[in-house]
Motif scaffolding. Sequence first.
Motif, PDB file in Angstrom:
ATOM      1  N   ALA A  21       0.932  -1.631  -0.177  1.00  0.00           N
ATOM      2  CA  ALA A  21       0.495  -0.172  -0.214  1.00  0.00           C
ATOM      3  C   ALA A  21       0.582   1.281   0.411  1.00  0.00           C
ATOM      4  O   ALA A  21       0.340   1.833  -0.567  1.00  0.00           O
ATOM      5  CB  ALA A  21      -0.926  -0.634   1.442  1.00  0.00           C
ATOM      6  N   GLY A  22       1.818   1.310   0.926  1.00  0.00           N
ATOM      7  CA  GLY A  22       2.985   2.348   0.611  1.00  0.00           C
ATOM      8  C   GLY A  22       3.362   2.712  -0.367  1.00  0.00           C
ATOM      9  O   GLY A  22       4.372   3.412  -0.418  1.00  0.00           O
ATOM     10  N   ALA A  23       4.008   1.534  -1.320  1.00  0.00           N
ATOM     11  CA  ALA A  23       4.544   2.003  -2.346  1.00  0.00           C
ATOM     12  C   ALA A  23       3.807   2.567  -3.310  1.00  0.00           C
ATOM     13  O   ALA A  23       3.687   3.330  -4.153  1.00  0.00           O
ATOM     14  CB  ALA A  23       5.185   0.925  -2.538  1.00  0.00           C
ATOM     15  N   VAL A  24       2.388   2.652  -3.122  1.00  0.00           N
ATOM     16  CA  VAL A  24       0.688   3.488  -4.418  1.00  0.00           C
ATOM     17  C   VAL A  24       1.260   4.398  -3.817  1.00  0.00           C
ATOM     18  O   VAL A  24       1.377   5.634  -4.669  1.00  0.00           O
ATOM     19  CB  VAL A  24       0.127   1.600  -4.255  1.00  0.00           C
ATOM     20  CG1 VAL A  24      -0.922   2.682  -5.489  1.00  0.00           C
ATOM     21  CG2 VAL A  24       0.031   1.055  -5.283  1.00  0.00           C
ATOM     22  N   LEU A 112      -4.691   3.463  -6.702  1.00  0.00           N
ATOM     23  CA  LEU A 112      -4.903   4.030  -5.156  1.00  0.00           C
ATOM     24  C   LEU A 112      -5.845   3.126  -4.197  1.00  0.00           C
ATOM     25  O   LEU A 112      -6.125   3.046  -2.817  1.00  0.00           O
ATOM     26  CB  LEU A 112      -5.464   5.480  -5.356  1.00  0.00           C
ATOM     27  CG  LEU A 112      -3.803   6.190  -5.421  1.00  0.00           C
ATOM     28  CD1 LEU A 112      -4.359   7.714  -5.420  1.00  0.00           C
ATOM     29  CD2 LEU A 112      -2.812   6.562  -3.942  1.00  0.00           C
ATOM     30  N   SER A 113      -7.138   3.070  -5.148  1.00  0.00           N
ATOM     31  CA  SER A 113      -8.474   1.724  -4.177  1.00  0.00           C
ATOM     32  C   SER A 113      -7.960   1.253  -3.673  1.00  0.00           C
ATOM     33  O   SER A 113      -8.165   0.460  -2.672  1.00  0.00           O
ATOM     34  CB  SER A 113      -9.830   2.635  -5.373  1.00  0.00           C
ATOM     35  OG  SER A 113      -9.891   3.519  -5.339  1.00  0.00           O
ATOM     36  N   ASN A 114      -7.169  -0.006  -4.636  1.00  0.00           N
ATOM     37  CA  ASN A 114      -6.684  -0.952  -3.835  1.00  0.00           C
ATOM     38  C   ASN A 114      -6.084  -1.117  -2.599  1.00  0.00           C
ATOM     39  O   ASN A 114      -6.467  -2.011  -1.738  1.00  0.00           O
ATOM     40  CB  ASN A 114      -6.379  -1.479  -5.113  1.00  0.00           C
ATOM     41  CG  ASN A 114      -6.872  -1.854  -6.291  1.00  0.00           C
ATOM     42  OD1 ASN A 114      -7.932  -2.152  -6.528  1.00  0.00           O
ATOM     43  ND2 ASN A 114      -6.044  -2.431  -7.437  1.00  0.00           N
ATOM     44  N   ALA A 115      -4.990   0.370  -3.263  1.00  0.00           N
ATOM     45  CA  ALA A 115      -3.801  -0.299  -1.595  1.00  0.00           C
ATOM     46  C   ALA A 115      -5.298  -0.182  -0.641  1.00  0.00           C
ATOM     47  O   ALA A 115      -4.432  -0.078   0.525  1.00  0.00           O
ATOM     48  CB  ALA A 115      -3.322   0.588  -1.806  1.00  0.00           C
ATOM     49  N   ALA A 116      -6.101   1.095  -0.715  1.00  0.00           N
ATOM     50  CA  ALA A 116      -6.662   2.276   0.599  1.00  0.00           C
ATOM     51  C   ALA A 116      -7.574   0.964   1.433  1.00  0.00           C
ATOM     52  O   ALA A 116      -7.860   0.667   1.794  1.00  0.00           O
ATOM     53  CB  ALA A 116      -7.679   2.704   0.231  1.00  0.00           C
TER      54      ALA A 116
END
Length: 278
Positions: A21-24, A112-116
């Motif tokens: 998530a942080g990489a995104v 971003l949505s997937n990481a969230a």
Amino acid sequence: MLEAFAALLKALLYAGVLLCAGAVFAQATLRPPPNSSHLLSRLVRPGAALTIFSALAHVGCLFLRLGAGFDTVTLSAVFLSGVGAAMCLQITGAALLLITDPSDETARGTQLSNAALVTASFAFNGHAAAEGLTSGLVAFLHVSFAAWWFTALWVLRDACIRMEFPAVTALVMRFSAIAFGLVGGLVIAGLLLIGMLVEFANDPWLSGYGRLLALKIFLALLALALASYNKVRLTKRLAAGDASAIRSLRTTVGAELTCIGAVLVVTAVLTTYTSPHQ
């Protein structure tokens, strides 16, 4: 033995979440040069794979710790609870990150949505979720900010090793401008969570929970002290054209990453062995 294994799996899960998530998040905000951008892209898929593995293994370990079989009652108790909701979000978000191209700028919103989704899992499981919607939302923000900080620091350290002075300086300036708000939000969210979750009258600092929480706070403060030193001293030296500051920056950023890694381990032990609401 099972508790130690569960704590290890939690630490791996936290690391996987922060990486993928942080990489995104860092890719979308830092706008790093191609070399660093490629590093972030390479972090997404291993982090997502680690998240999926750890989430599944953690649930399997939970069944062993419960000492129950895979009967309907036990399955319902696990998968229809916050644990099940968190696992579904972690696996779904991480799987979607696995099958998308991290370097595809046109799919940035989807990524971003997937990481969230992955970081939102912390709003549905654990002490924060038990306290209600507000604490769950604060936990989501806290983990999201921590994920950005962790991978952004990784990018900075890599840049100090492989990039030329002007590129490093430009990246550090962008990082500093963003970190002031996001790391500040991380601190505020952490303080809010402590205030919401810890009943200081019932949880003395000399208890096992209190000592571990104090250790976690100390490590977090140490990381913040290093970040402040970078901001106040080293960033100014870089802006003034002092190329020798790069070596110092690489050292302090490495120390920050070590502190954050230690925080993850302590948090895993804290949430496995102790509870502020027992």
